[in-house]
Design an enzyme around this catalytic site. Structure first.
Site, PDB file in Angstrom:
ATOM      1  N   HIS A   1     -16.716   4.629  -4.398  1.00  0.00           N
ATOM      2  CA  HIS A   1     -15.767   5.859  -4.162  1.00  0.00           C
ATOM      3  C   HIS A   1     -16.003   6.868  -4.852  1.00  0.00           C
ATOM      4  O   HIS A   1     -14.960   7.631  -5.426  1.00  0.00           O
ATOM      5  CB  HIS A   1     -14.367   5.546  -3.833  1.00  0.00           C
ATOM      6  CG  HIS A   1     -14.177   4.534  -2.692  1.00  0.00           C
ATOM      7  ND1 HIS A   1     -12.849   4.193  -2.095  1.00  0.00           N
ATOM      8  CD2 HIS A   1     -15.094   3.871  -1.507  1.00  0.00           C
ATOM      9  CE1 HIS A   1     -13.039   3.492  -1.099  1.00  0.00           C
ATOM     10  NE2 HIS A   1     -14.269   3.439  -0.657  1.00  0.00           N
TER      11      HIS A   1
ATOM     12  N   ARG B   1       0.836  -1.234  -0.018  1.00  0.00           N
ATOM     13  CA  ARG B   1       0.001   0.083   0.059  1.00  0.00           C
ATOM     14  C   ARG B   1       0.798   1.310  -0.013  1.00  0.00           C
ATOM     15  O   ARG B   1       0.489   2.136  -0.660  1.00  0.00           O
ATOM     16  CB  ARG B   1      -0.958   0.067   1.158  1.00  0.00           C
ATOM     17  CG  ARG B   1      -1.696   1.173   1.251  1.00  0.00           C
ATOM     18  CD  ARG B   1      -2.690   1.439   2.561  1.00  0.00           C
ATOM     19  NE  ARG B   1      -3.493   2.435   2.574  1.00  0.00           N
ATOM     20  CZ  ARG B   1      -4.532   2.820   3.188  1.00  0.00           C
ATOM     21  NH1 ARG B   1      -4.944   1.915   4.213  1.00  0.00           N
ATOM     22  NH2 ARG B   1      -5.016   3.939   3.348  1.00  0.00           N
TER      23      ARG B   1
ATOM     24  N   ASN C   1     -10.578  -3.874  -1.338  1.00  0.00           N
ATOM     25  CA  ASN C   1     -10.040  -2.725  -2.016  1.00  0.00           C
ATOM     26  C   ASN C   1      -9.235  -3.116  -3.270  1.00  0.00           C
ATOM     27  O   ASN C   1      -8.417  -3.910  -2.956  1.00  0.00           O
ATOM     28  CB  ASN C   1      -9.867  -1.689  -1.094  1.00  0.00           C
ATOM     29  CG  ASN C   1     -11.045  -0.907  -0.591  1.00  0.00           C
ATOM     30  OD1 ASN C   1     -11.881  -0.611  -1.409  1.00  0.00           O
ATOM     31  ND2 ASN C   1     -11.141  -0.287   0.492  1.00  0.00           N
TER      32      ASN C   1
ATOM     33  N   TYR D   1     -14.254  10.520  -1.094  1.00  0.00           N
ATOM     34  CA  TYR D   1     -13.507  10.216  -2.187  1.00  0.00           C
ATOM     35  C   TYR D   1     -13.234  11.016  -3.249  1.00  0.00           C
ATOM     36  O   TYR D   1     -12.161  11.169  -3.955  1.00  0.00           O
ATOM     37  CB  TYR D   1     -13.331   8.816  -2.563  1.00  0.00           C
ATOM     38  CG  TYR D   1     -12.708   7.713  -1.560  1.00  0.00           C
ATOM     39  CD1 TYR D   1     -11.501   7.450  -1.321  1.00  0.00           C
ATOM     40  CD2 TYR D   1     -13.818   7.335  -0.276  1.00  0.00           C
ATOM     41  CE1 TYR D   1     -11.079   6.723  -0.459  1.00  0.00           C
ATOM     42  CE2 TYR D   1     -13.369   6.597   0.430  1.00  0.00           C
ATOM     43  CZ  TYR D   1     -11.918   6.200   0.702  1.00  0.00           C
ATOM     44  OH  TYR D   1     -11.291   5.412   1.611  1.00  0.00           O
TER      45      TYR D   1
ATOM     46  N   CYS E   1     -19.107  -1.664   0.337  1.00  0.00           N
ATOM     47  CA  CYS E   1     -18.046  -0.388   0.824  1.00  0.00           C
ATOM     48  C   CYS E   1     -19.001   0.255   1.852  1.00  0.00           C
ATOM     49  O   CYS E   1     -20.143   0.660   1.958  1.00  0.00           O
ATOM     50  CB  CYS E   1     -18.017   0.434  -0.079  1.00  0.00           C
ATOM     51  SG  CYS E   1     -17.181   1.924   0.513  1.00  0.00           S
ATOM     52  N   ASP E   2     -18.098   0.736   3.076  1.00  0.00           N
ATOM     53  CA  ASP E   2     -18.809   1.041   4.276  1.00  0.00           C
ATOM     54  C   ASP E   2     -19.033   2.758   4.316  1.00  0.00           C
ATOM     55  O   ASP E   2     -19.588   3.286   5.241  1.00  0.00           O
ATOM     56  CB  ASP E   2     -18.032   0.511   5.720  1.00  0.00           C
ATOM     57  CG  ASP E   2     -16.653   0.932   5.718  1.00  0.00           C
ATOM     58  OD1 ASP E   2     -16.294   1.817   5.135  1.00  0.00           O
ATOM     59  OD2 ASP E   2     -15.982   0.460   6.348  1.00  0.00           O
TER      60      ASP E   2
ATOM     61  N   ARG F   1      -0.810   7.771   3.950  1.00  0.00           N
ATOM     62  CA  ARG F   1      -1.821   6.916   4.895  1.00  0.00           C
ATOM     63  C   ARG F   1      -1.368   5.606   5.245  1.00  0.00           C
ATOM     64  O   ARG F   1      -1.712   5.119   6.557  1.00  0.00           O
ATOM     65  CB  ARG F   1      -2.962   7.151   3.974  1.00  0.00           C
ATOM     66  CG  ARG F   1      -4.127   6.296   4.677  1.00  0.00           C
ATOM     67  CD  ARG F   1      -4.848   7.059   5.703  1.00  0.00           C
ATOM     68  NE  ARG F   1      -5.621   6.289   6.803  1.00  0.00           N
ATOM     69  CZ  ARG F   1      -5.915   6.242   7.840  1.00  0.00           C
ATOM     70  NH1 ARG F   1      -5.189   7.323   8.628  1.00  0.00           N
ATOM     71  NH2 ARG F   1      -6.886   5.579   8.626  1.00  0.00           N
TER      72      ARG F   1
END
Ligand code: NAD
Ligand code: G6P
Ligand code: MN
Length: 445
Positions: free
Chosen positions: A202, A95, A149, A267, A172-173, A287
């Site tokens: 998103h 990531r 994701n 997003y 997706c929350d 992040r």
């Protein structure tokens, strides 16, 4: 009496596992569970979350059978009713690459949007296919719920690979996260809202929020949101301890002012203000680093404490938003409740300006037959253009994966609003493919 369900969590070593277990326990009366299995390719990582979960379950729900494995797929997947997929291919280390490579070329570095999301998507598609095949081998009728994701790209790829499988959907929350924030602003509960929402994952907008009496609260919420000097701390409940999420919620207010009439996904900040986002980013600390220093540390510390004390009584695990959302949807499905939830499903005419095979995120009626989308009516020219562009680039990513087509990958990057410049897209394609070489041998033959 309700049926008892067998469930499997793929990616048992996730930082979300304890929250999900807690959410299942909170709803146990309604969504009754006979057996929980975990499967994860990282034996050591999963063991920590699994041993802690075992203790929690023994203390709070000793009737639930529990099993975890990194090897025995048959035992993990056999006879399950629901399979939840929450993997992170390449882990948080990759990531970090997804975020830092784009930033090194002056583009947004985000794990689901822009070049980072494209990189993460390409890396994950193959594993998702393998997992779905494995689940289907041992549980042909299970509901498969994916929230790995980048859900937009994963959903498209799964729909292309398994077009006749009608028991897979993606979640997706974030929409619930936004609803909870808005509910908080007006002193209500998000469960009181019946939302109207449309878009891609998103990449969507709330167009209405009805209360149980059928009144649309959206105009009043928008008035409050866009009034001078709103305290954005009021919005951000769960993620308030982390600086980047604080910024995200303050950008939401800016977006509501800039695009009057609807409430966009948070997003959109990356797509609409990429320059500002890049300027504020630290290419040495993204992040991913924040997650490693906070969420990952905290969740694993909790699990280790539970294991060392052989009890969960001194550790606070919470039914977080993510877990609550999953259980809300599967509970409505299993118990035929007919609740409205926002889910990622095949388009098939729901959003008329997108092809049938697009995977759209929209409000759905959820009962035993699965999520069924409500049709979307008016879409502005601006929104249509955004959606068609984003759908095109996400399809190109999937296309590029299937055919090992570097040119399509460059086109996908160039279409992305966080990249745009073709020369940058070419450089990004090289760097991202190189970083993901291990997962994408087809591009190097
Ligand atoms: P994490 O790295 O903590 O956990 C992921 C786990 O998956 C790890 O234990 C890892 O070993 C395992 N894994 C990796 N590849 C695997 C494979 N091929 N098969 C089986 N297991 C594998 O990650 P996290 O931060 O807890 O997030 C997990 C996933 O859930 C991510 O994809 C994240 O983006 C996603 N997520 C999505 C939403 C959403 O709104 N859709 C919300 C929260 C989290
Ligand atoms: C939101 C998004 C998810 C994302 C999660 C955590 O809930 O909808 O897709 O995985 O945030 O993001 P983070 O940056 O905190 O790992
Ligand atoms: Mn999401």
């Amino acid at each position: 009496m309700n049926k008892k369900h067998n469930i499997v969590i793929v990616g048992g070593g996730s930082t979300y596992t304890l929250g999900i277990i807690e959410s299942f326990l909170a709803e146990k009366e309604y969504f009754d569970i006979a057996k929980i299995s975990f499967f994860d390719t990282d034996e050591e990582r999963q063991k920590i979350m699994a041993e802690a979960s075992k203790i929690i379950l023994k203390e709070r729900a000793p009737d639930i059978e529990f099993y975890y494995t990194s090897k025995d797929k048959e035992k993990a997947y056999k006879d399950c009713d629901f399979a939840f997929i929450q993997i992170r291919e390449g882990g948080l280390k990759m990531r970090e690459m997804d975020e830092k490579i784009p930033l090194s070329l002056g583009c947004v570095g985000q794990e689901t949007c822009g070049a980072g999301g494209i990189s993460y998507g390409l890396r994950s598609i193959g594993s998702l296919f393998e997992i779905v095949r494995d689940i289907r081998k041992y549980s042909p009728n299970a509901w498969i719920v994916n929230y790995t994701n980048p859900a937009a790209i994963i959903a498209l790829a799964l729909n292309r690979e398994f077009p006749n499988d009608k028991k897979i959907f993606n979640l997706c929350d974030m929409p619930l996260g936004i609803m909870e924030a808005l509910a908080n602003l007006i002193g209500k509960n998000a469960n009181d809202f019946i939302p109207e929402y449309f878009g891609l994952n998103h990449y969507g907008w709330f167009t209405a929020l009805y209360n149980k009496e059928g009144h649309n609260l959206m105009p009043d919420i928008l008035k409050l949101l866009t009034k001078e000097n709103i305290d954005t701390h009021k919005l951000n409940i769960e993620k308030s301890t982390e600086k980047s999420w604080e910024d995200t919620y303050s950008h939401l207010v800016t977006m509501c002012k800039d695009m009057p009439g609807s409430i966009p996904s948070t997003y959109f900040q990356y797509y609409l203000y990429p320059k500002k986002i890049v300027e504020k980013s630290d290419c040495n600390y993204t992040r991913a680093n924040e997650v490693m220093d906070h969420r990952e540390k905290i969740e694993f510390q909790k699990a280790r404490q539970i294991i060392s004390e052989q009890t969960s009584k001194n550790v606070q695990t919470i039914a977080d938003l993510h877990g609550r959302y999953i259980i809300q949807v599967v509970n409505s499905l299993a118990n035929n409740l007919g609740k409205t939830s926002i889910i990622i499903v095949p388009n098939n005419g729901t959003i008329s300006c997108l092809p049938d095979d697009a995977m759209v995120e929209v409000d759905c009626y959820v009962d035993r037959r699965g999520p069924r989308p409500f049709n979307v009516k008016e879409i502005s020219t601006f929104q249509k253009a955004l959606l068609q562009n984003q759908y095109a680039l996400e399809s190109l990513v999937v296309e590029s994966w299937y055919n090992a087509d570097r040119q399509k990958l460059i086109e996908a990057l160039a279409l992305n609003r966080t990249v745009v410049n073709f020369n940058v897209a070419q450089k990004l394609a090289d760097k991202l493919l190189e970083a993901n070489k291990k997962w994408l041998p087809q591009f190097f033959n």
